[in-house]
Design a protein around this motif. Structure first.
Motif, PDB file in Angstrom:
ATOM      1  N   TYR A   8     -39.495 -23.227   5.684  1.00 44.40           N
ATOM      2  CA  TYR A   8     -38.277 -22.591   5.180  1.00 44.40           C
ATOM      3  C   TYR A   8     -38.114 -21.188   5.744  1.00 44.40           C
ATOM      4  N   TRP A   9     -36.854 -20.827   5.979  1.00 36.45           N
ATOM      5  CA  TRP A   9     -36.500 -19.484   6.418  1.00 36.45           C
ATOM      6  C   TRP A   9     -35.566 -18.877   5.377  1.00 36.45           C
ATOM      7  N   ILE A  10     -35.951 -17.709   4.838  1.00 39.22           N
ATOM      8  CA  ILE A  10     -35.175 -17.030   3.805  1.00 39.22           C
ATOM      9  C   ILE A  10     -34.956 -15.586   4.252  1.00 39.22           C
ATOM     10  N   PRO A  11     -33.759 -15.270   4.730  1.00 43.72           N
ATOM     11  CA  PRO A  11     -33.533 -13.944   5.321  1.00 43.72           C
ATOM     12  C   PRO A  11     -33.494 -12.800   4.327  1.00 43.72           C
ATOM     13  N   LYS A  12     -33.305 -13.096   3.027  1.00 43.49           N
ATOM     14  CA  LYS A  12     -33.258 -12.025   2.025  1.00 43.49           C
ATOM     15  C   LYS A  12     -34.140 -12.418   0.850  1.00 43.49           C
ATOM     16  N   HIS A  13     -35.348 -11.889   0.831  1.00 45.17           N
ATOM     17  CA  HIS A  13     -36.333 -12.211  -0.200  1.00 45.17           C
ATOM     18  C   HIS A  13     -35.951 -11.509  -1.498  1.00 45.17           C
ATOM     19  N   SER A  14     -35.746 -12.273  -2.582  1.00 39.38           N
ATOM     20  CA  SER A  14     -35.389 -11.674  -3.865  1.00 39.38           C
ATOM     21  C   SER A  14     -35.770 -12.615  -4.993  1.00 39.38           C
ATOM     22  N   THR A  15     -35.736 -12.105  -6.218  1.00 37.05           N
ATOM     23  CA  THR A  15     -36.039 -12.929  -7.386  1.00 37.05           C
ATOM     24  C   THR A  15     -34.952 -13.959  -7.650  1.00 37.05           C
ATOM     25  N   ARG A  16     -33.794 -13.822  -7.027  1.00 42.20           N
ATOM     26  CA  ARG A  16     -32.750 -14.840  -7.161  1.00 42.20           C
ATOM     27  C   ARG A  16     -33.075 -16.070  -6.328  1.00 42.20           C
ATOM     28  N   VAL A  17     -33.878 -15.886  -5.284  1.00 43.93           N
ATOM     29  CA  VAL A  17     -34.247 -17.006  -4.411  1.00 43.93           C
ATOM     30  C   VAL A  17     -35.630 -17.544  -4.787  1.00 43.93           C
ATOM     31  N   PHE A  18     -36.595 -16.676  -4.928  1.00 43.66           N
ATOM     32  CA  PHE A  18     -37.957 -17.077  -5.294  1.00 43.66           C
ATOM     33  C   PHE A  18     -38.028 -17.109  -6.822  1.00 43.66           C
ATOM     34  N   VAL A  19     -37.812 -18.295  -7.391  1.00 47.48           N
ATOM     35  CA  VAL A  19     -37.598 -18.425  -8.824  1.00 47.48           C
ATOM     36  C   VAL A  19     -38.727 -19.214  -9.501  1.00 47.48           C
ATOM     37  N   GLU A  20     -38.834 -19.016 -10.814  1.00 47.98           N
ATOM     38  CA  GLU A  20     -39.822 -19.744 -11.608  1.00 47.98           C
ATOM     39  C   GLU A  20     -39.562 -21.252 -11.578  1.00 47.98           C
ATOM     40  N   VAL A  73     -38.745 -29.612  10.522  1.00 49.41           N
ATOM     41  CA  VAL A  73     -37.514 -28.918  10.180  1.00 49.41           C
ATOM     42  C   VAL A  73     -37.838 -27.541   9.628  1.00 49.41           C
ATOM     43  N   MET A  74     -36.980 -26.566   9.922  1.00 49.97           N
ATOM     44  CA  MET A  74     -37.028 -25.293   9.210  1.00 49.97           C
ATOM     45  C   MET A  74     -35.663 -25.097   8.569  1.00 49.97           C
ATOM     46  N   MET A  75     -35.626 -25.309   7.249  1.00 49.58           N
ATOM     47  CA  MET A  75     -34.379 -25.219   6.488  1.00 49.58           C
ATOM     48  C   MET A  75     -34.275 -23.877   5.776  1.00 49.58           C
ATOM     49  N   GLY A  76     -33.108 -23.657   5.174  1.00 50.81           N
ATOM     50  CA  GLY A  76     -32.918 -22.519   4.303  1.00 50.81           C
ATOM     51  C   GLY A  76     -33.148 -22.939   2.861  1.00 50.81           C
ATOM     52  N   ALA A  77     -33.046 -21.987   1.936  1.00 52.47           N
ATOM     53  CA  ALA A  77     -33.213 -22.276   0.515  1.00 52.47           C
ATOM     54  C   ALA A  77     -32.400 -21.272  -0.295  1.00 52.47           C
ATOM     55  N   SER A  78     -31.569 -21.785  -1.185  1.00 55.83           N
ATOM     56  CA  SER A  78     -30.882 -20.908  -2.135  1.00 55.83           C
ATOM     57  C   SER A  78     -31.820 -20.533  -3.261  1.00 55.83           C
ATOM     58  N   GLN A  79     -32.744 -21.447  -3.584  1.00 53.45           N
ATOM     59  CA  GLN A  79     -33.829 -21.192  -4.529  1.00 53.45           C
ATOM     60  C   GLN A  79     -35.070 -21.930  -4.045  1.00 53.45           C
ATOM     61  N   ILE A  80     -36.240 -21.364  -4.326  1.00 53.64           N
ATOM     62  CA  ILE A  80     -37.500 -22.040  -4.038  1.00 53.64           C
ATOM     63  C   ILE A  80     -38.512 -21.601  -5.094  1.00 53.64           C
ATOM     64  N   ASP A  81     -39.367 -22.536  -5.537  1.00 53.87           N
ATOM     65  CA  ASP A  81     -40.340 -22.175  -6.557  1.00 53.87           C
ATOM     66  C   ASP A  81     -41.752 -22.156  -5.982  1.00 53.87           C
ATOM     67  N   ARG A  82     -42.732 -21.931  -6.839  1.00 52.67           N
ATOM     68  CA  ARG A  82     -44.112 -21.728  -6.382  1.00 52.67           C
ATOM     69  C   ARG A  82     -44.717 -22.957  -5.725  1.00 52.67           C
ATOM     70  N   PHE A  83     -44.193 -24.152  -6.011  1.00 50.97           N
ATOM     71  CA  PHE A  83     -44.718 -25.370  -5.408  1.00 50.97           C
ATOM     72  C   PHE A  83     -43.907 -25.826  -4.192  1.00 50.97           C
ATOM     73  N   GLY A  84     -42.863 -25.065  -3.849  1.00 55.21           N
ATOM     74  CA  GLY A  84     -42.053 -25.408  -2.691  1.00 55.21           C
ATOM     75  C   GLY A  84     -40.880 -26.301  -2.987  1.00 55.21           C
ATOM     76  N   ASN A  85     -40.557 -26.537  -4.271  1.00 55.53           N
ATOM     77  CA  ASN A  85     -39.312 -27.231  -4.592  1.00 55.53           C
ATOM     78  C   ASN A  85     -38.149 -26.324  -4.201  1.00 55.53           C
ATOM     79  N   GLN A  86     -37.183 -26.899  -3.513  1.00 57.14           N
ATOM     80  CA  GLN A  86     -36.093 -26.110  -2.926  1.00 57.14           C
ATOM     81  C   GLN A  86     -34.759 -26.596  -3.472  1.00 57.14           C
ATOM     82  N   ASN A  87     -33.829 -25.673  -3.625  1.00 58.93           N
ATOM     83  CA  ASN A  87     -32.494 -26.001  -4.111  1.00 58.93           C
ATOM     84  C   ASN A  87     -31.446 -25.449  -3.158  1.00 58.93           C
TER      85      ASN A  87
END
Length: 246
Positions: A133-145, A88-102
């Motif tokens: 995962y596919w994330i069309p807009k890379h930002s700190t709101r998506v790639f989170v702690e 699967v290639m899903m989207g993510a509203s948030q993703i962290d350094r270990f790949g946990n996705q929200n």
């Protein structure tokens, strides 16, 4: 854009990067979510991954032109999911350094600021078959702690729960680059930059410390034939530019 134009757009690099997620997968069900991942899966099947199985997203296996080639009953779909035979290639509203996705909610679970899709099939997907995962807009709101809720399971949680047999997160593709989890303790690592992007740009748009090699390569160039397929066969209307705006 004509295929005679050799200037490669950012969106086209993203299609190539998504296609590469399915390289050497063999006969597995490709389940892309979003335009660019869908174009990537179709490109992979037309070129270096001819054994990929494509679906209409509901109940049919389809050929390269979208015509139905076979029935995919739900029981067979579940068998493929639980046996690691689906990528699967899903989207993510948030993703962290270990790949946990929200993809469920933003903010505290008891009183979220925003309600999203809900966890859907993310837990089952991530524990039972490869998920990119596919994330069309890379930002700190998506790639989170830390994600506000875990929908898709990352490496740290899968390992803690002892459910790693089929758990694998091959790559994350964003509009800035490609990422894998080859960093220390399966932490996210910058694997390649899309041409025109710098490491500093990526770090500034990422909300956690990102592992990176000393020399970060660029995402590979598409071949002339791949460009022709993207522009003239797979996406002649240029819909890829709706997801990647640079």
């Amino acid at each position: 854009m004509s295929s005679t134009n050799t200037t490669v757009s950012r969106a086209e690099y993203c299609v190539i990067a998504c296609a590469e997620a399915w390289r050497d997968n063999g006969e597995v069900l490709a389940s892309p979510m979003g335009l660019v991942p869908s174009f990537g899966a179709r490109l992979a099947k037309r070129t270096f991954s001819p054994d990929l199985l494509l679906t209409d997203g509901e109940a049919m296996l389809v050929g390269l032109d979208g015509t139905a080639e076979g029935w995919l009953p739900y029981r067979r779909h579940l068998t493929m999911v639980t046996g690691g035979r689906r990528h699967v290639m899903m989207g993510a509203s948030q993703i962290d350094r270990f790949g946990n996705q929200n993809i469920s909610c933003i903010g505290d679970w008891a009183r979220p600021a925003r309600q999203l899709l809900g966890v859907r099939g993310a837990p089952v997907n991530t524990l039972n078959n490869p998920v990119s995962y596919w994330i069309p807009k890379h930002s700190t709101r998506v790639f989170v702690e830390r994600v506000d809720m875990v929908s898709g399971v990352g490496y740290d949680r899968a390992e803690a729960a002892g459910v790693t047999r089929y758990h694998r997160l091959p790559r994350v593709v964003s509009d800035l680059g490609v990422f894998d989890f080859a960093g220390p303790d399966h932490r996210m690592r910058l694997a390649s930059l899309h041409p025109g992007v710098t490491v500093e740009q990526v770090r500034a748009a990422t909300g956690f410390e990102l592992a990176a090699p000393d020399e970060v390569p660029y995402t590979r160039e598409p071949t002339p034939e791949e460009l022709r397929l993207i522009r003239e066969v797979i996406d002649p209307k240029g819909l890829r530019d709706r997801e990647v705006r640079v």
